[in-house]
Design a protein around this motif. Structure first.
Motif, mmCIF file in Angstrom:
data_model
loop_
_atom_site.group_PDB
_atom_site.id
_atom_site.type_symbol
_atom_site.label_atom_id
_atom_site.label_comp_id
_atom_site.label_asym_id
_atom_site.label_seq_id
_atom_site.Cartn_x
_atom_site.Cartn_y
_atom_site.Cartn_z
ATOM 1 N N THR A 107 41.628 2.830 -1.097
ATOM 2 C CA THR A 107 40.559 2.299 -1.942
ATOM 3 C C THR A 107 39.474 1.598 -1.135
ATOM 4 O O THR A 107 38.287 1.753 -1.409
ATOM 5 C CB THR A 107 41.136 1.327 -2.991
ATOM 6 O OG1 THR A 107 41.939 0.348 -2.332
ATOM 7 C CG2 THR A 107 41.980 2.073 -3.998
ATOM 8 N N THR A 108 39.872 0.848 -0.112
ATOM 9 C CA THR A 108 38.897 0.084 0.683
ATOM 10 C C THR A 108 38.525 0.767 1.989
ATOM 11 O O THR A 108 37.528 0.401 2.615
ATOM 12 C CB THR A 108 39.453 -1.303 1.020
ATOM 13 O OG1 THR A 108 40.627 -1.152 1.846
ATOM 14 C CG2 THR A 108 39.826 -2.052 -0.247
ATOM 15 N N ARG A 109 39.324 1.748 2.408
ATOM 16 C CA ARG A 109 39.124 2.447 3.686
ATOM 17 C C ARG A 109 39.147 1.483 4.873
ATOM 18 O O ARG A 109 38.490 1.704 5.886
ATOM 19 C CB ARG A 109 37.825 3.262 3.658
ATOM 20 C CG ARG A 109 37.917 4.470 2.743
ATOM 21 C CD ARG A 109 36.576 5.152 2.547
ATOM 22 N NE ARG A 109 36.029 5.730 3.762
ATOM 23 C CZ ARG A 109 36.264 6.972 4.186
ATOM 24 N NH1 ARG A 109 37.081 7.757 3.511
ATOM 25 N NH2 ARG A 109 35.698 7.421 5.289
ATOM 26 N N THR A 110 39.905 0.409 4.753
ATOM 27 C CA THR A 110 40.100 -0.540 5.841
ATOM 28 C C THR A 110 41.516 -0.398 6.372
ATOM 29 O O THR A 110 42.389 0.190 5.732
ATOM 30 C CB THR A 110 39.860 -1.977 5.360
ATOM 31 O OG1 THR A 110 40.735 -2.251 4.252
ATOM 32 C CG2 THR A 110 38.414 -2.179 4.935
ATOM 33 N N ILE A 111 41.765 -0.963 7.545
ATOM 34 C CA ILE A 111 43.067 -0.805 8.182
ATOM 35 C C ILE A 111 44.173 -1.417 7.318
ATOM 36 O O ILE A 111 44.008 -2.486 6.724
ATOM 37 C CB ILE A 111 43.052 -1.435 9.598
ATOM 38 C CG1 ILE A 111 44.287 -0.996 10.389
ATOM 39 C CG2 ILE A 111 42.925 -2.948 9.520
ATOM 40 C CD1 ILE A 111 44.185 -1.306 11.866
ATOM 41 N N ILE A 153 36.065 12.134 18.313
ATOM 42 C CA ILE A 153 35.702 12.964 17.164
ATOM 43 C C ILE A 153 36.939 13.245 16.315
ATOM 44 O O ILE A 153 37.870 13.926 16.760
ATOM 45 C CB ILE A 153 35.068 14.300 17.604
ATOM 46 C CG1 ILE A 153 33.894 14.064 18.558
ATOM 47 C CG2 ILE A 153 34.611 15.090 16.379
ATOM 48 C CD1 ILE A 153 33.278 15.347 19.094
ATOM 49 N N SER A 154 36.942 12.734 15.099
ATOM 50 C CA SER A 154 37.968 13.107 14.135
ATOM 51 C C SER A 154 37.649 14.483 13.570
ATOM 52 O O SER A 154 36.506 14.765 13.200
ATOM 53 C CB SER A 154 38.019 12.091 12.994
ATOM 54 O OG SER A 154 38.793 12.600 11.915
ATOM 55 N N THR A 159 36.266 12.190 4.314
ATOM 56 C CA THR A 159 34.835 11.909 4.249
ATOM 57 C C THR A 159 34.492 10.805 5.237
ATOM 58 O O THR A 159 35.223 9.834 5.389
ATOM 59 C CB THR A 159 34.434 11.461 2.832
ATOM 60 O OG1 THR A 159 35.221 10.339 2.459
ATOM 61 C CG2 THR A 159 34.632 12.581 1.837
ATOM 62 N N GLY A 160 33.375 10.987 5.922
ATOM 63 C CA GLY A 160 32.958 9.987 6.905
ATOM 64 C C GLY A 160 34.034 9.717 7.926
ATOM 65 O O GLY A 160 34.277 8.571 8.308
ATOM 66 N N ASN A 161 34.673 10.786 8.420
ATOM 67 C CA ASN A 161 35.863 10.607 9.276
ATOM 68 C C ASN A 161 35.550 9.848 10.561
ATOM 69 O O ASN A 161 36.373 9.054 11.030
ATOM 70 C CB ASN A 161 36.547 11.947 9.570
ATOM 71 C CG ASN A 161 35.618 13.018 10.095
ATOM 72 O OD1 ASN A 161 34.498 12.747 10.534
ATOM 73 N ND2 ASN A 161 36.083 14.262 10.049
ATOM 74 N N GLY A 162 34.364 10.042 11.127
ATOM 75 C CA GLY A 162 34.010 9.305 12.329
ATOM 76 C C GLY A 162 33.792 7.828 12.055
ATOM 77 O O GLY A 162 34.296 6.963 12.783
ATOM 78 N N HIS A 163 33.052 7.531 10.992
ATOM 79 C CA HIS A 163 32.851 6.136 10.614
ATOM 80 C C HIS A 163 34.179 5.467 10.281
ATOM 81 O O HIS A 163 34.411 4.299 10.640
ATOM 82 C CB HIS A 163 31.892 6.045 9.419
ATOM 83 C CG HIS A 163 30.463 6.300 9.763
ATOM 84 N ND1 HIS A 163 29.950 7.570 9.920
ATOM 85 C CD2 HIS A 163 29.429 5.453 9.983
ATOM 86 C CE1 HIS A 163 28.665 7.492 10.216
ATOM 87 N NE2 HIS A 163 28.320 6.223 10.265
ATOM 88 N N LEU A 164 35.047 6.203 9.581
ATOM 89 C CA LEU A 164 36.355 5.655 9.230
ATOM 90 C C LEU A 164 37.156 5.324 10.483
ATOM 91 O O LEU A 164 37.707 4.217 10.620
ATOM 92 C CB LEU A 164 37.120 6.666 8.370
ATOM 93 C CG LEU A 164 38.566 6.309 8.037
ATOM 94 C CD1 LEU A 164 38.638 5.076 7.150
ATOM 95 C CD2 LEU A 164 39.274 7.489 7.387
ATOM 96 N N LEU A 165 37.229 6.269 11.409
ATOM 97 C CA LEU A 165 38.016 6.048 12.617
ATOM 98 C C LEU A 165 37.422 4.942 13.481
ATOM 99 O O LEU A 165 38.169 4.144 14.075
ATOM 100 C CB LEU A 165 38.119 7.353 13.412
ATOM 101 C CG LEU A 165 39.066 7.351 14.611
ATOM 102 C CD1 LEU A 165 40.461 6.867 14.226
ATOM 103 C CD2 LEU A 165 39.131 8.742 15.248
ATOM 104 N N ALA A 166 36.104 4.852 13.536
ATOM 105 C CA ALA A 166 35.477 3.760 14.282
ATOM 106 C C ALA A 166 35.875 2.407 13.695
ATOM 107 O O ALA A 166 36.191 1.456 14.434
ATOM 108 C CB ALA A 166 33.960 3.913 14.261
ATOM 109 N N PRO A 191 31.346 10.289 16.194
ATOM 110 C CA PRO A 191 30.577 11.143 15.289
ATOM 111 C C PRO A 191 31.437 11.642 14.127
ATOM 112 O O PRO A 191 32.630 11.936 14.293
ATOM 113 C CB PRO A 191 30.156 12.322 16.178
ATOM 114 C CG PRO A 191 30.411 11.892 17.584
ATOM 115 C CD PRO A 191 31.507 10.888 17.535
ATOM 116 N N ASP A 192 30.839 11.741 12.946
ATOM 117 C CA ASP A 192 31.494 12.448 11.854
ATOM 118 C C ASP A 192 31.540 13.936 12.196
ATOM 119 O O ASP A 192 30.694 14.439 12.946
ATOM 120 C CB ASP A 192 30.712 12.265 10.552
ATOM 121 C CG ASP A 192 30.782 10.852 10.010
ATOM 122 O OD1 ASP A 192 31.758 10.148 10.328
ATOM 123 O OD2 ASP A 192 29.864 10.451 9.270
#
Length: 451
Positions: A107-111, A153-154, A159-166, A191-192
């Motif tokens: 829901t929050t896309r946080t760790i 690179i994820s 969605t937004g896999n690069g931003h998420l992984l960062a 990068p996404d």
């Protein structure tokens, strides 16, 4: 020679990123098995060589792959594996560990510090077993060696896999050492990316195709479709392969392409997979051979297309027609149960997000309610003939129990009760109506009644 370190030594990696990189030329890959050393050992024993079978309707094309010249296993040798990130030859890190390997709150896309891929690595950060912990430890070693940052690179369907992984790597690093987190943010890029290539599990037919074409036995062979796509955000920390020479698309904003693929391709795949499993059909091509099922899939693609942002030069109708042809490919046996796994991780971006947007815009979200109902019917653990279905999902136990009750119980098990689309009583009613019909009629009659 410049190198990529890739986490997730599976079939999709060897059919997609490895193929793009080999065709681009000039770079080698070291690939990392996350848990099981059997594949990395076998690949090393074979000198990094395996065959890729590209299955077109007119027949297979077999090619030898040589771009991976070394393999590692993170579980059995974390120190040796992560030391590779401190080698200046390594300039890019890529990953395919599936959605459940990231360890974030959906829901929050946080760790999620209580996630099984995060908690042990926080307790023992120098011998990590998960992707995020491994990245942070490898980057710590690289920083200590005095080298520049990396491009990470994820290549997973998020969605937004690069931003998420960062965000996940930064949060994990900050829990260890704020200075390390600052260095990662300053010198590394994430990068996404959007990836697409249907890659079924290898089978006896895969190995037979290689044997017929080459006269060799190759237990490492992978099969895939001819089509492939890779869209990458044009943000790199240093050197990279010339992937565009192999057909990759470098863009300023990957998000519209991600949404297009997640909703039209992946969302339809989830519908096909669960329909097939409930109807007792084994593969995507079998589902697509049923006219009523094909009609439902085509209608879902149209509903998904109606939620998409504008993409210059993109025609949803043409894309949908191409997808239907790919799904119908008689040479590809993509198993429904392979696609249906991890539905709790896959359906939020594929189905629930477009449903929520449609509701907010005052549009019908019934197509997404239908997919949700088919998924819940799948979670009930029996197909229409009474045969067993064993959902492979990190929340399987809770979801199967909830599915025997009602839609509200499933929403609660997912932690989404107070969020759209589940917070909409009308939408829950649509799901419940479709679910009742599926239970009463069976998947085949249900689809025929709708078409």
């Amino acid at each position: 020679m410049p190198r990529i370190l890739h986490f997730g030594l599976g079939a999709f990696h060897r059919a997609h990123q490895a193929a793009f990189t080999q065709d681009a030329g000039g770079w080698q890959i070291e690939s990392v098995s996350m848990r099981n050393p059997a594949l990395s050992n076998a690949l090393n024993a074979a000198g990094g060589r395996w065959h890729l079978v590209e299955r077109a309707a007119e027949g297979p094309r077999v090619r030898q792959m040589t771009v991976i010249d070394r393999a590692h296993c993170l579980a059995t040798d974390p120190a040796g594996t992560l030391a590779r990130m401190a080698d200046p030859e390594v300039q890019v890190v890529t990953a395919t560990v599936t959605e459940k390997g990231y360890g974030f709150h959906p829901t929050t896309r946080t760790i999620d510090v209580d996630h099984p891929s995060i908690t042990p690595d926080l307790a023992n950060p120098t011998a990590p077993k998960g992707l995020v912990g491994a990245l942070v430890e490898g980057l710590r070693l690289r920083h200590a060696a005095g080298h520049s940052g990396l491009t990470v690179i994820s290549c997973d369907n998020l969605t937004g896999n690069g931003h998420l992984l960062a965000g996940l790597a930064g949060a994990f690093a900050r829990l260890r050492d704020p200075a390390l987190a600052d260095w990662i943010a300053r010198t590394c890029t994430f990068p996404d990316s959007m990836v697409d290539r249907i890659t079924p599990a290898s089978s006896d037919a895969t190995f037979a195709a290689v044997r017929d074409a080459t006269g060799q036995d190759d237990p490492l062979a992978v099969e895939t479709e001819p089509f492939r796509q890779w869209v990458i955000g044009n943000r790199f920390a240093g050197p990279r392969p010339a992937w565009e020479k192999a057909g990759a698309l470098l863009v300023d904003d990957v998000a519209p392409y991600e949404v297009m693929k997640l909703r039209m391709l992946n969302g339809s795949h989830s519908l096909i997979a669960c329909l097939g499993a409930v109807a007792g059909l084994g593969a995507v091509r079998d589902v697509m051979a049923v006219p009523a099922f094909r009609t439902l899939v085509r209608r879902h693609m149209q509903a998904a297309a109606d939620t998409l942002p504008t993409i210059p030069g993109f025609d949803p109708a043409t894309y949908a027609a191409d997808l239907l042809r790919r799904f119908e490919n008689p040479s590809i046996r993509h198993l429904c149960l392979q696609i249906a796994k991890d539905g709790s991780q896959k359906l939020p971006p594929r189905i629930f997000a477009p449903a929520a947007e449609a509701i907010l815009q005052g549009k019908t979200a019934d197509a997404f309610a239908l997919v949700t109902a088919v998924w819940i019917r799948f979670l009930q653990g029996r197909d229409d003939t009474g045969g067993p279905i064993a959902p492979d999902d990190p929340l399987a136990q809770a979801l199967m129990l909830a599915a025997s009750s009602d839609v509200a119980a499933v929403a609660q098990a997912l932690g989404l009760s107070d969020r759209l689309p589940f917070s909409s009583g009308d939408w829950r009613g649509q799901v419940s109506g479709h679910l009742a019909s599926l239970r009463r009629m069976g998947a085949m009659a249900f689809a025929e009644a709708l078409t």
